[in-house]
Design a protein around this motif. Structure first.
Motif, PDB file in Angstrom:
ATOM      1  N   TYR A  66      36.292  63.506  36.129  1.00 27.65           N
ATOM      2  CA  TYR A  66      37.066  63.351  34.897  1.00 27.65           C
ATOM      3  C   TYR A  66      36.225  62.713  33.805  1.00 27.65           C
ATOM      4  O   TYR A  66      36.258  63.150  32.641  1.00 27.65           O
ATOM      5  N   ALA A  67      35.455  61.664  34.155  1.00 28.20           N
ATOM      6  CA  ALA A  67      34.604  61.001  33.162  1.00 28.20           C
ATOM      7  C   ALA A  67      33.562  61.972  32.613  1.00 28.20           C
ATOM      8  O   ALA A  67      33.286  61.988  31.401  1.00 28.20           O
ATOM      9  N   PHE A  68      32.977  62.799  33.482  1.00 24.04           N
ATOM     10  CA  PHE A  68      32.009  63.809  33.054  1.00 24.04           C
ATOM     11  C   PHE A  68      32.660  64.791  32.085  1.00 24.04           C
ATOM     12  O   PHE A  68      32.107  65.105  31.016  1.00 24.04           O
ATOM     13  N   ALA A  69      33.857  65.266  32.438  1.00 19.46           N
ATOM     14  CA  ALA A  69      34.560  66.227  31.584  1.00 19.46           C
ATOM     15  C   ALA A  69      34.932  65.608  30.243  1.00 19.46           C
ATOM     16  O   ALA A  69      34.865  66.277  29.199  1.00 19.46           O
ATOM     17  N   TYR A  70      35.328  64.352  30.247  1.00 23.19           N
ATOM     18  CA  TYR A  70      35.760  63.689  29.017  1.00 23.19           C
ATOM     19  C   TYR A  70      34.579  63.392  28.100  1.00 23.19           C
ATOM     20  O   TYR A  70      34.654  63.578  26.874  1.00 23.19           O
ATOM     21  N   GLN A  71      33.452  62.933  28.686  1.00 27.24           N
ATOM     22  CA  GLN A  71      32.314  62.510  27.875  1.00 27.24           C
ATOM     23  C   GLN A  71      31.413  63.668  27.471  1.00 27.24           C
ATOM     24  O   GLN A  71      30.838  63.664  26.372  1.00 27.24           O
ATOM     25  N   GLU A  72      31.263  64.664  28.330  1.00 29.27           N
ATOM     26  CA  GLU A  72      30.365  65.783  28.039  1.00 29.27           C
ATOM     27  C   GLU A  72      31.041  67.108  28.397  1.00 29.27           C
ATOM     28  O   GLU A  72      30.631  67.791  29.332  1.00 29.27           O
ATOM     29  N   PRO A  81      26.236  77.993  36.201  1.00 29.55           N
ATOM     30  CA  PRO A  81      25.826  79.314  35.712  1.00 29.55           C
ATOM     31  C   PRO A  81      25.699  80.318  36.860  1.00 29.55           C
ATOM     32  O   PRO A  81      25.118  80.021  37.904  1.00 29.55           O
ATOM     33  N   GLY A  82      26.302  81.491  36.650  1.00 25.84           N
ATOM     34  CA  GLY A  82      26.231  82.534  37.666  1.00 25.84           C
ATOM     35  C   GLY A  82      27.140  82.311  38.848  1.00 25.84           C
ATOM     36  O   GLY A  82      27.129  83.114  39.789  1.00 25.84           O
ATOM     37  N   LYS A  83      27.929  81.240  38.824  1.00 19.03           N
ATOM     38  CA  LYS A  83      28.809  80.930  39.948  1.00 19.03           C
ATOM     39  C   LYS A  83      30.254  80.782  39.478  1.00 19.03           C
ATOM     40  O   LYS A  83      30.547  80.818  38.285  1.00 19.03           O
ATOM     41  N   LEU A  84      31.129  80.579  40.452  1.00 15.62           N
ATOM     42  CA  LEU A  84      32.524  80.284  40.157  1.00 15.62           C
ATOM     43  C   LEU A  84      32.706  78.776  40.045  1.00 15.62           C
ATOM     44  O   LEU A  84      32.348  78.026  40.960  1.00 15.62           O
ATOM     45  N   LEU A  85      33.241  78.325  38.907  1.00 12.89           N
ATOM     46  CA  LEU A  85      33.575  76.919  38.733  1.00 12.89           C
ATOM     47  C   LEU A  85      35.086  76.788  38.842  1.00 12.89           C
ATOM     48  O   LEU A  85      35.828  77.354  38.036  1.00 12.89           O
ATOM     49  N   VAL A  86      35.538  76.066  39.846  1.00 14.34           N
ATOM     50  CA  VAL A  86      36.964  75.849  40.069  1.00 14.34           C
ATOM     51  C   VAL A  86      37.330  74.467  39.561  1.00 14.34           C
ATOM     52  O   VAL A  86      36.751  73.464  39.990  1.00 14.34           O
ATOM     53  N   ILE A  87      38.276  74.409  38.642  1.00 13.21           N
ATOM     54  CA  ILE A  87      38.704  73.141  38.054  1.00 13.21           C
ATOM     55  C   ILE A  87      40.149  72.887  38.448  1.00 13.21           C
ATOM     56  O   ILE A  87      41.063  73.561  37.963  1.00 13.21           O
ATOM     57  N   ASP A  88      40.338  71.925  39.329  1.00  6.49           N
ATOM     58  CA  ASP A  88      41.685  71.546  39.749  1.00  6.49           C
ATOM     59  C   ASP A  88      42.156  70.395  38.870  1.00  6.49           C
ATOM     60  O   ASP A  88      41.391  69.477  38.574  1.00  6.49           O
ATOM     61  N   GLY A  89      43.417  70.454  38.442  1.00  2.88           N
ATOM     62  CA  GLY A  89      43.953  69.394  37.584  1.00  2.88           C
ATOM     63  C   GLY A  89      43.559  69.571  36.129  1.00  2.88           C
ATOM     64  O   GLY A  89      43.271  68.586  35.441  1.00  2.88           O
ATOM     65  N   ILE A  90      43.569  70.814  35.646  1.00  2.00           N
ATOM     66  CA  ILE A  90      43.176  71.081  34.259  1.00  2.00           C
ATOM     67  C   ILE A  90      44.080  70.348  33.279  1.00  2.00           C
ATOM     68  O   ILE A  90      43.690  70.087  32.132  1.00  2.00           O
ATOM     69  N   HIS A  91      45.273  69.932  33.723  1.00  2.00           N
ATOM     70  CA  HIS A  91      46.187  69.218  32.824  1.00  2.00           C
ATOM     71  C   HIS A  91      45.661  67.849  32.429  1.00  2.00           C
ATOM     72  O   HIS A  91      46.100  67.285  31.435  1.00  2.00           O
ATOM     73  N   TYR A  92      44.696  67.303  33.199  1.00  2.00           N
ATOM     74  CA  TYR A  92      44.119  66.015  32.838  1.00  2.00           C
ATOM     75  C   TYR A  92      43.171  66.141  31.644  1.00  2.00           C
ATOM     76  O   TYR A  92      42.931  65.169  30.933  1.00  2.00           O
ATOM     77  N   ALA A  93      42.621  67.325  31.430  1.00  2.00           N
ATOM     78  CA  ALA A  93      41.691  67.538  30.311  1.00  2.00           C
ATOM     79  C   ALA A  93      41.895  68.939  29.746  1.00  2.00           C
ATOM     80  O   ALA A  93      41.019  69.795  29.850  1.00  2.00           O
ATOM     81  N   PRO A  94      43.068  69.208  29.157  1.00  2.00           N
ATOM     82  CA  PRO A  94      43.365  70.566  28.676  1.00  2.00           C
ATOM     83  C   PRO A  94      42.409  71.044  27.584  1.00  2.00           C
ATOM     84  O   PRO A  94      42.283  72.251  27.371  1.00  2.00           O
TER      85      PRO A  94
END
Length: 416
Positions: A66-72, A81-94
């Motif tokens: 969460y801190a990574f998503a919020y700050q950067e 890159p080139g892969k699947l990124l799965v983000i669970d709890g997208i409601h925390y950082a819409p």
């Protein structure tokens, strides 16, 4: 492999048919959003898909991601890159969705994103670059670990011949046990029926507490006491002693959380007396039955017969709603009722306007006379009615007049 109570709460992952639909959409959309009520298995499906495809799974409920998503946020969405990124709890950082959709819109990015939308956080269904999959409680085919998904609507519109006796048959008591246990994954993993009932009651209690609305608990309790009912806000407010605004907000909140299913009224130009009020029901019969303490042993008690019939109808709707996720046929679910009381429990409406009419009965040996309302609609609509089906709790399997079917309820998931 069935659920093993000896795992002490550690439940084996059952194959989910929604997984293939997710993979199909990821092949065509850069972003896919998973929707569904809490604890129907969205996170388990998403994590399993990340593991099997070599993708990256991040849970925004964890402080570090969460801190990574919020700050950067830009670096966060570009980490695979080139892969699947799965983000669970997208409601925390819409706000991450703006960066994700930006990558998708401008191209040059060969990765894919799977986001888990918890309790209706607002992933826009109209965004062209996002595919959507709704996850429901386990279907009966998933519980039985079928190799291929059940797809009753696609099967019945082909007007198949029927087998007698049916290929697979379970008695009325076994059907009732399936209905009362429902399909919530964690409830099915409980070691005893008592612990399963406790889990179901705690689920609705904790859900309502999390949504911070005491009125919700009372609305859920009313839905549990009348499994399939037409909800009119004036009546809801009157029966619960709340304002119509409170009733409206409560229903909107439960819809956003994916906890209730709505079955709108179906209209036909051939019948001007149809009623438009929607039926509303909880997403799982296990939650419904356990919240009022209804058990399989009560089905033949006179005061319980009406309740069981409604619960059985809810079960049929629940199975069809679940199958919508992967069905080869696009369809909508409706119900039909006229002002003078003629009803059809479920109307399956195809995109071309044709319909399949389905009624549910607790009888083990329904008769041809039970098609009376369907017969009138067929006479008025002609070939617009593809099939009329009565699902029952016996093993009686018959086809009449090319379009009328008497089928065991097990045909919903045993029709291959």
């Amino acid at each position: 492999m069935m659920y093993d109570p000896s795992t002490l709460g550690i439940m084996p992952i059952k194959p989910r048919f929604a997984t293939q639909e997710i993979q199909n959409l990821l092949a065509h959309f850069p972003v896919v959003a998973l929707h569904g009520a809490p604890q129907v298995g969205k996170s388990v499906i998403a994590r399993d898909l990340a593991d099997r495809t070599g993708g990256i799974f991040v849970d925004l409920d964890d402080p570090d991601p969460y801190a990574f998503a919020y700050q950067e946020p830009v670096a966060f969405v570009r980490q695979a890159p080139g892969k699947l990124l799965v983000i669970d709890g997208i409601h925390y950082a819409p706000e991450l969705l703006d960066h994700i959709c930006g990558l998708a819109e401008f191209g040059g990015w060969d990765g894919r994103f799977l986001v888990v939308d918890s309790a209706g956080c607002g992933v826009d269904h109209d965004t062209a670059d996002i595919g959507h999959v709704t996850v429901h409680p386990l279907s009966q085919g998933e519980i039985d670990e079928h190799a291929t998904p059940e797809d009753f609507v696609t099967w019945i519109i082909a007007r198949p011949p029927v087998e007698y006796p049916p290929r697979s048959y379970i008695n009325r008591q076994a059907v009732t046990l399936r209905v009362t246990r429902g399909g919530m994954p964690m409830a099915l993993g409980c070691a005893t029926t008592k612990s399963q009932a406790r889990w179901c009651r705690n689920y609705t209690r904790n859900l309502c507490a999390r949504l911070r609305n005491d009125v919700l608990r009372r609305v859920v309790a009313l839905l549990a006491t009348t499994p399939v009912t037409e909800i009119v806000q004036a009546r809801l407010s009157r029966e619960l002693g709340i304002t119509e605004r409170e009733a409206r907000v409560a229903m909107m909140t439960l819809r956003a959380a994916g906890v209730i299913i709505d079955l709108p009224g179906w209209h036909s130009a051939a019948n001007k007396r149809s009623v438009s009020a929607a039926k509303s029901l909880l997403l799982d019969t296990g939650l419904t039955a356990q919240n009022v303490g209804f058990s399989a042993g009560e089905i033949d008690i006179p005061r319980s017969r009406t309740y069981f019939r409604q619960l059985l109808e809810q079960f049929v709707v629940q199975q069809l709603v679940t199958q919508q996720t992967w069905s080869a046929t696009s369809f909508r679910l409706r119900h039909f009722r006229t002002r003078d009381g003629a009803t059809v429990g479920v109307v399956v409406e195809l995109v071309d306007g044709r319909v399949v009419l389905i009624d549910v009965t607790t009888n083990t040996q329904p008769a041809i006379e039970d098609f009376a309302t369907m017969e009138r609609l067929r006479q008025a609509l002609g070939d617009q009615v593809i099939a009329g089906v009565i699902l029952h709790t016996g093993m009686h399997s018959r086809r009449y007049r090319d379009w009328q079917y008497l089928l065991p309820i097990t045909t919903l998931w045993e029709h291959r």
